[in-house]
Design a protein around this motif. Structure first.
Motif, PDB file in Angstrom:
ATOM      1  N   MET A 272      28.773  13.043 -11.107  1.00  0.00           N
ATOM      2  CA  MET A 272      30.087  13.678 -11.229  1.00  0.00           C
ATOM      3  C   MET A 272      30.978  12.925 -12.207  1.00  0.00           C
ATOM      4  N   SER A 273      30.739  11.620 -12.364  1.00  0.00           N
ATOM      5  CA  SER A 273      31.561  10.855 -13.309  1.00  0.00           C
ATOM      6  C   SER A 273      31.342  11.351 -14.739  1.00  0.00           C
ATOM      7  N   ILE A 274      30.101  11.753 -15.052  1.00  0.00           N
ATOM      8  CA  ILE A 274      29.812  12.269 -16.397  1.00  0.00           C
ATOM      9  C   ILE A 274      30.548  13.596 -16.612  1.00  0.00           C
ATOM     10  N   VAL A 275      30.535  14.455 -15.583  1.00  0.00           N
ATOM     11  CA  VAL A 275      31.240  15.734 -15.674  1.00  0.00           C
ATOM     12  C   VAL A 275      32.739  15.513 -15.866  1.00  0.00           C
TER      13      VAL A 275
ATOM     14  N   MET B 103      32.180  22.880 -15.437  1.00  0.00           N
ATOM     15  CA  MET B 103      33.364  22.955 -16.300  1.00  0.00           C
ATOM     16  C   MET B 103      33.770  24.400 -16.580  1.00  0.00           C
ATOM     17  N   THR B 104      32.793  25.263 -16.843  1.00  0.00           N
ATOM     18  CA  THR B 104      33.098  26.660 -17.144  1.00  0.00           C
ATOM     19  C   THR B 104      33.550  27.415 -15.901  1.00  0.00           C
TER      20      THR B 104
ATOM     21  N   MET C 128      23.559  17.634 -18.025  1.00  0.00           N
ATOM     22  CA  MET C 128      24.406  18.330 -18.993  1.00  0.00           C
ATOM     23  C   MET C 128      24.537  19.819 -18.656  1.00  0.00           C
ATOM     24  N   MET C 129      23.480  20.436 -18.154  1.00  0.00           N
ATOM     25  CA  MET C 129      23.577  21.829 -17.717  1.00  0.00           C
ATOM     26  C   MET C 129      24.519  21.966 -16.520  1.00  0.00           C
ATOM     27  N   LEU C 130      24.443  21.000 -15.596  1.00  0.00           N
ATOM     28  CA  LEU C 130      25.344  21.006 -14.447  1.00  0.00           C
ATOM     29  C   LEU C 130      26.793  20.838 -14.891  1.00  0.00           C
TER      30      LEU C 130
END
Length: 464
Positions: free
Chosen positions: A1-4, A71-72, A64-66
């Motif tokens: 979740m930190s990457i998101v 985000m969208t 990255m897909m997650l």
């Protein structure tokens, strides 16, 4: 979740700061930052290509897909939350005709109305001409902004021969841009737009556009059109719904224009042959009537020796012998007699108190109007003392076709004995008792009518 979170915040913060620097509102800047985080099909194709080329391993690809998915998906609900409130933003409050300072198929009739609305270099008019088109064949609503410069060159070449083959939007744009080019002293500026939306949400698009442009007044045609015999057709119920929703939801003033031949040049000529529209403003009481008077005053406040407007303001005054009537529904009959009497006395006292406040505001506004119009012979004020709605109709009937345009406020049903019973004459109560009677009957069969409603915000006086 930190990457998101990092991927989301990086673009969001950068976009938000850039929007604030460019003087966008905080709410719009937040929305702009959120929208910039949406991802589409291209982003997924690039990630798939990276995985196929072994640039990304399965774990990185999944993360990255997650991130794209989260985000969208989050943008829509957050945007809905940001724009959920119906309360107009601070920069859009207090907008009405009376807040304007001195320096600061109905196309032809509306253009003629704008021409006699007295745009001057000291008080110019900025018109946003919106062509409303029902949503058909599109998945979502659209706003089309017509390029003024290119359209002036293109639409000026439309001749009578090929004009019938052009689209309705092109004809509307051409008509309004011709109005702008013919405006004296660059006092009238026009932006042409087309809104493609469903009837159910069309009023929201109009209100949002009015808020974005800080408009003071929305003018929209009546849903019925005049017939050859002087009556009105059945109209379009969808158009009526748009008008009703605008009256209920707009934060600026709204005027419904009932066209009965204002486009005919013979209707705007006086006995000397000079262009002069004979205008009557019928004033009873209330904020809507004061707003209607503000528009009438703007139209007539022309410093030229031969003004193109003659204005007669008829103020209806309730006589001391007039009986107190109300068109409002009675109280709940389930209450006992004592409670019913108490509620009725309370309602009467509240009505009397409210009427006294409105009368004081009316008197102050009329005094300001008289003071500012004292040196203009084309403007006159008449006082008429009446007892009831029947006498009101008789007086208007006597005025008959002496005027080309009547301006009235919507007002409140049952707020004055002078409008009691007028609802029996009409079938559009959203126009108010007087506006409904004028629009739905043949009392003024050949005169156009402008019915004005002040928006939710109350502005400063035009005469302050």
């Amino acid at each position: 979740m930190s990457i998101v979170a990092l991927a989301f915040l990086a673009k969001f913060v950068a976009t938000f700061v850039a929007a604030i620097i460019n003087k966008m509102s905080v709410r719009d800047s937040l929305a702009f930052g959120l929208v910039m985080n949406t991802k589409g099909l291209l982003a997924i194709i690039i990630l798939n290509s990276g995985r196929d080329l072994h640039v990304l391993d399965h774990n990185t690809f999944s993360v990255m897909m997650l991130a794209i998915l989260i985000m969208t998906a989050a943008v829509g609900p957050i945007l809905a939350l940001i724009y959920k409130s119906n309360v107009p933003s601070k920069q859009h409050t207090h907008r009405s005709i009376r807040s304007i300072q001195a320096n600061s198929d109905n196309v032809s009739s509306v253009i003629n109305l704008l021409e006699i609305s007295n745009p001057t270099k000291q008080s110019p008019m900025f018109v946003f001409a919106v062509h409303l088109v029902e949503l058909s064949g599109h998945a979502s609503a659209m706003l089309i902004v017509h390029d003024t410069c290119s359209n002036i060159r293109k639409t000026s070449k439309i001749t009578a021969k090929n004009q019938k083959h052009s689209s309705p939007s092109d004809q509307i744009v051409a008509a309004f841009e011709k109005l702008e080019t013919e405006s004296e002293e660059s006092s009238l500026f026009v932006d042409a737009l087309t809104v493609v939306s469903s009837y159910a949400s069309m009023h929201e698009d109009i209100c949002n556009l009015a808020d974005d442009k800080s408009a003071d007044l929305i003018i929209i045609p009546f849903h019925k059109q005049s017939t050859i015999d002087g009556g009105m057709d059945n109209g379009n119920p969808s158009f009526r719904g748009i008008n009703k929703n605008l009256l209920e939801n707009s934060s600026c003033s709204v005027a419904i224009f009932v066209d009965r031949g204002l486009t005919d040049s013979s209707n705007i000529k006086n006995e000397d042959g000079h262009g002069c529209c004979r205008c009557a403003m019928l004033f009873i009481s209330g904020s809507d009537d004061r707003e209607a008077l503000a528009y009438a005053w703007r139209m007539a406040s022309n410093p030229n020796p031969k003004p193109n407007i003659s204005l007669t303001v008829v103020r209806f005054i309730v006589s001391k012998d007039a009986a107190v009537h109300s068109d409002l529904p009675p109280n709940n009959p389930n209450n006992n007699d004592h409670d019913h009497d108490e509620d009725e006395k309370k309602n009467i006292l509240e009505m009397i108190e409210e009427n006294e406040k409105e009368k004081q505001l009316d008197d102050q506004y009329i005094e300001s109007f008289v003071l500012n119009a004292r040196n203009q012979p084309s403007i006159k004020l008449i006082h008429e003392v009446l007892n009831n709605g029947e006498e009101t109709l008789k007086l208007i009937s006597a005025m008959g076709n002496d005027y080309d345009l009547y301006i009235v406020g919507i007002g409140q049903t049952g707020s004055s004995p002078l409008t009691f019973g007028l609802s029996e004459w009409g079938d559009c109560p959203e126009l108010g008792p007087l506006g409904d009677a004028l629009a739905s009957s043949n009392i003024v069969a050949s005169a156009s009518i402008l019915i004005v409603h002040q928006g939710r915000a109350v502005g400063k006086s035009l005469f302050s």
